[in-house]
Write an enzyme that holds these catalytic residues in place. Sequence first.
Site, PDB file in Angstrom:
ATOM      1  N   SER A 228       0.854  -1.188   0.000  1.00  0.00           N
ATOM      2  CA  SER A 228       0.000   0.000   0.000  1.00  0.00           C
ATOM      3  C   SER A 228       0.886   1.233   0.000  1.00  0.00           C
ATOM      4  CB  SER A 228      -0.872   0.030   1.258  1.00  0.00           C
ATOM      5  OG  SER A 228      -0.083   0.358   2.394  1.00  0.00           O
ATOM      6  N   ASP A 229       0.336   2.358  -0.411  1.00  0.00           N
ATOM      7  CA  ASP A 229       1.073   3.606  -0.248  1.00  0.00           C
ATOM      8  C   ASP A 229       1.058   3.968   1.239  1.00  0.00           C
ATOM      9  OD1 ASP A 229       2.504   5.898  -0.725  1.00  0.00           O
ATOM     10  OD2 ASP A 229       1.326   6.487  -2.456  1.00  0.00           O
ATOM     11  N   CYS A 230       1.978   4.872   1.612  1.00  0.00           N
ATOM     12  CA  CYS A 230       2.267   5.074   3.031  1.00  0.00           C
ATOM     13  C   CYS A 230       1.567   6.276   3.651  1.00  0.00           C
ATOM     14  CB  CYS A 230       3.762   5.287   3.225  1.00  0.00           C
ATOM     15  SG  CYS A 230       4.739   4.022   2.451  1.00  0.00           S
TER      16      CYS A 230
END
Length: 814
Positions: A331-333
């Site tokens: 996932s993006d952070c």
Amino acid sequence: MAPFHLFFLLSCAAALIFPSFSRSLEPSFTSKPSRSLAAAPPSPKPGPIQTNGKNFSKVCDPARFKELNLVIDDFAYCDKSLPYEVRVKDLVGRMTLTEKVAQLGDKADGVQRIGLPKYYWWSEALHGIATTGFGTHFGDIVPGATSFPTPILTAASFNESLWKTVAQAISTEGRAMYNLGHSGLTFWSPNINVVRDPRWGRALETPGEDPFMIGVYAINFVRGLQDVEQTAAQQDLTSRPLKVSGCCKHFAAYDLEKWFFEDRHKFDARVTEQDMVETFMRPFEVCVKEGDVSSVMCSFNKINGIPACADTNLMTRTFRDEYKLNGYIVSDCDSLDVIYHVMNWLGDTQEDAIGLDLNCGWGQYNIYQHWGESAVAQGKVRETDIDRALTNLYMVLMRTGFFDNIPAYENLGLADICNKENIELATEAARQGIVLLKNNNTLPLDPKKIKLAALVGPHANATAPMIGNYNGIPCRYTSPLDAIGKDVKVDYQQGCDVLCMNETAFAPAIASAKNADVTIILAGLSLDVEAEERDRMDLLLPGDQTDFINQVAAASKGPVVLVILSGGAVDITFAEINPKIGAIIWAGYPGEEGGQAIADVIFGRYNPAGKLPLTWYKNDYVDALPMTSMQLRPVDEFGYPGRTYKFFNGTVLYPFGYGLSYTVFNYSAINTTTSSLTLEVNTAEFCKPLSYMTKFTAPPCPSLNIADYKCSEEINFEVEVTNTGNMDGYHTALVYSKPPPEVANGPMKQLVAFQRVFVPAKQSAKLNFTVNACKALALVEKTAYIVFPAGKHTIVVGDGPELVSFPVEVKLQI
Ligand SMILES: *[C@@H]1O[C@H](CO)[C@@H](O)[C@H](O)[C@H]1NC(C)=O
Ligand SMILES: *[C@@H]1O[C@H](CO)[C@@H](O)[C@H](O)[C@H]1NC(C)=O
Ligand SMILES: *[C@@H]1O[C@H](CO)[C@@H](O)[C@H](O)[C@H]1NC(C)=O
Ligand SMILES: *[C@@H]1O[C@H](CO)[C@@H](O)[C@H](O)[C@H]1NC(C)=O
Ligand SMILES: *[C@@H]1O[C@H](CO)[C@@H](O)[C@H](O)[C@H]1NC(C)=O
Ligand SMILES: *[C@@H]1O[C@H](CO)[C@@H](O)[C@H](O)[C@H]1NC(C)=O
Ligand SMILES: *[C@@H]1O[C@H](CO)[C@@H](O)[C@H](O)[C@H]1NC(C)=O
Ligand SMILES: *[C@@H]1O[C@H](CO)[C@@H](O)[C@H](O)[C@H]1NC(C)=O
Ligand SMILES: *[C@@H]1O[C@H](CO)[C@@H](O)[C@H](O)[C@H]1NC(C)=O
């Protein structure tokens, strides 16, 4: 439910269950670039894996197990004679559910009980080892790493071998930093999003606006990061060793940071399937299928209402089943939105969970590690899904040698970071990318004829702005002032900074220009204007920079050279038409040695050959359509023009592919053996209708669905490039295909190949192209089938006055 409510509920619930949730987030990283490398102090023998205060170079070291009072022979996952699948199965099988869940965040805890150390997944290597992420750190023994130009400039070289060479240098430095305990082995680079809109703040991180070119960049960059020389062609991909692991991000249809009321965390990109296939997914498809990337990252935005990170269709069907991703999905952070996405993972349908393997986020955002166990207990997620995620993760770590090391890299260390070759490569990459936009008999300058140069403007002494974002601590900086000052005597007066809020400091710069034999102005953008979470509202230079440049130019005694630093396009029509401004150079954000590369071009030690990887629109373009409109094709209903060189038919300042040289190139006519192709279509069912211009009668089989066709035809041709000028130079031939003129709604042209070549003055070079006919001539029709249209296509080489072309007639025989 709106994301805000989800967040609120989650925070409250979390506070009850996990007292530590109220802890503040870890500080974000800021880089403090040092001007030069400190001499390395004598250091204790460092190592990537610390156990009981001792350093080890790999997990499966018998001495390390002894340190833990374990016997390595008891652990099949350390048995090198077994296939990776078997070893990973053993490893995952030893973990309790609690232990499994603790490995699902970017800071994986490890399981001491079974000899598994902690691992920080998040490192970045966009254009050099970066400070971003928890996996990497600088300081003490590793003061810096080579900071190459930001991708948009390196891309402008259109030189595949440069792209790969740069990534190889980066991965060598990464591996060396890993050996020294200063980096992970998993790098979340490159960023291969298509620059759909010129306002996007992250254009500097990308290879530009053309999906084909981005794909070629992705393959080279990823292979440069990942490939272990001797095993690059290995057939068994599941055990193919990785020098380091790369990650193509962020899928998909992402490129909006903040625009009026929209921001990337809540933006719902309304995208047609046609644009998904033709534009947004194409670089990812190529990155996985041809680059064999070992990870992909989903983006913050939603796609047609579904958060990208919860889009099962995209993750499972597209990446795993169709592209055959051999790696993990992260996932993006660090976003509230991740919670919202991940809430889906824990939500009503467990199907939403299928796909994502790792949650990047920490503290209250670290959903997987905090909530995963109860999600399983409540029956919302199957434990086998968690096993599958861990398997994807540990297969990649096995391949990087985290468990066994890779002998070829064991001795990399400080001497391999910031060495002379890499610093020279950083300079070379900038030289190769720099684009000459205007040259009215002004460049190159002869330093011997210059007694004094006025060096002015916001970037005249640029250091940190040259390395853009996702930067590391550079080895050193060579600013324009440093480099130009070595060639000629300079009078440096900044005049104003990038934001250029007022004219108070203009006077000394104007006075300097009045006095000097030549004036060099370095202006443009910086992260103050275009960055992550920062889109532009217009394409103009910030503040009073335009006035500044015009005033300095008007006052100049000698010729004026304007150098623009920027990632995205800037409307500098004023300078293009100003007769006092003799030359304009675009230097992207040129990396730590950028000043040297700029000086080499200005003084003619390097003949520029970069070409713009982005269309440089005029400023009124952005008034014609909102950033939120995703369509690439014009939307006549709203009067929106098309996007990128493929679909925008209006006047631009500089087109995609534009770039001058100090010499003149010419093509001689193309030799080709392919002037027509006749394809036997087995059954009419493989034929697809096409949209045509009015009054055109469709042939019986308008186009062939290439999914049903072997696609083995090739188009082969040769072009001779002649350097008709007096200076040796480099030239990139861009090859486009144009669909038959009667076909409606296709791209005006599309890039299908390119080659960069060195041609000495008065000499010629032959370029030999072989392109797959399906890949070069196919179109994505409106229901998203990839089809091979019948009719007279055109192959065009070049886009300047020198262009040559030939037709390819396609007949579809039923
Ligand atoms: C292990 O490596 C770290 C740096 O990664 C260093 O600070 C430490 O002193 C080393 N320990 C030993 C015992 O060599
Ligand atoms: C140029 O920039 C460097 C680094 O920011 C600074 O140390 C130096 O003083 C500057 N030079 C001048 C002449 O301002
Ligand atoms: C002019 O701009 C400079 C920085 O560019 C700033 O420090 C100064 O306060 C500004 N002056 C006025 C009057 O706005
Ligand atoms: C180029 O230079 C000539 C001679 O100085 C001048 O007349 C002309 O206007 C210039 N053109 C541009 C576009 O700057
Ligand atoms: C350019 O595209 C627009 C939008 O589709 C169209 O209305 C216009 O006629 C086109 N202009 C030219 C010169 O092709
Ligand atoms: C460039 O090539 C074309 C034919 O390909 C020729 O007509 C033209 O004269 C050439 N120009 C120069 C300057 O050599
Ligand atoms: C084209 O073919 C002719 C004849 O075979 C040959 O003389 C010429 O060199 C070729 N030109 C190129 C550009 O390959
Ligand atoms: C492409 O880049 C490589 C690596 O830097 C370099 O050796 C080569 O000369 C470049 N090719 C051209 C035509 O510029
Ligand atoms: C160009 O490439 C084709 C196909 O790879 C090959 O058959 C041909 O001999 C090549 N021509 C030259 C001049 O290298």
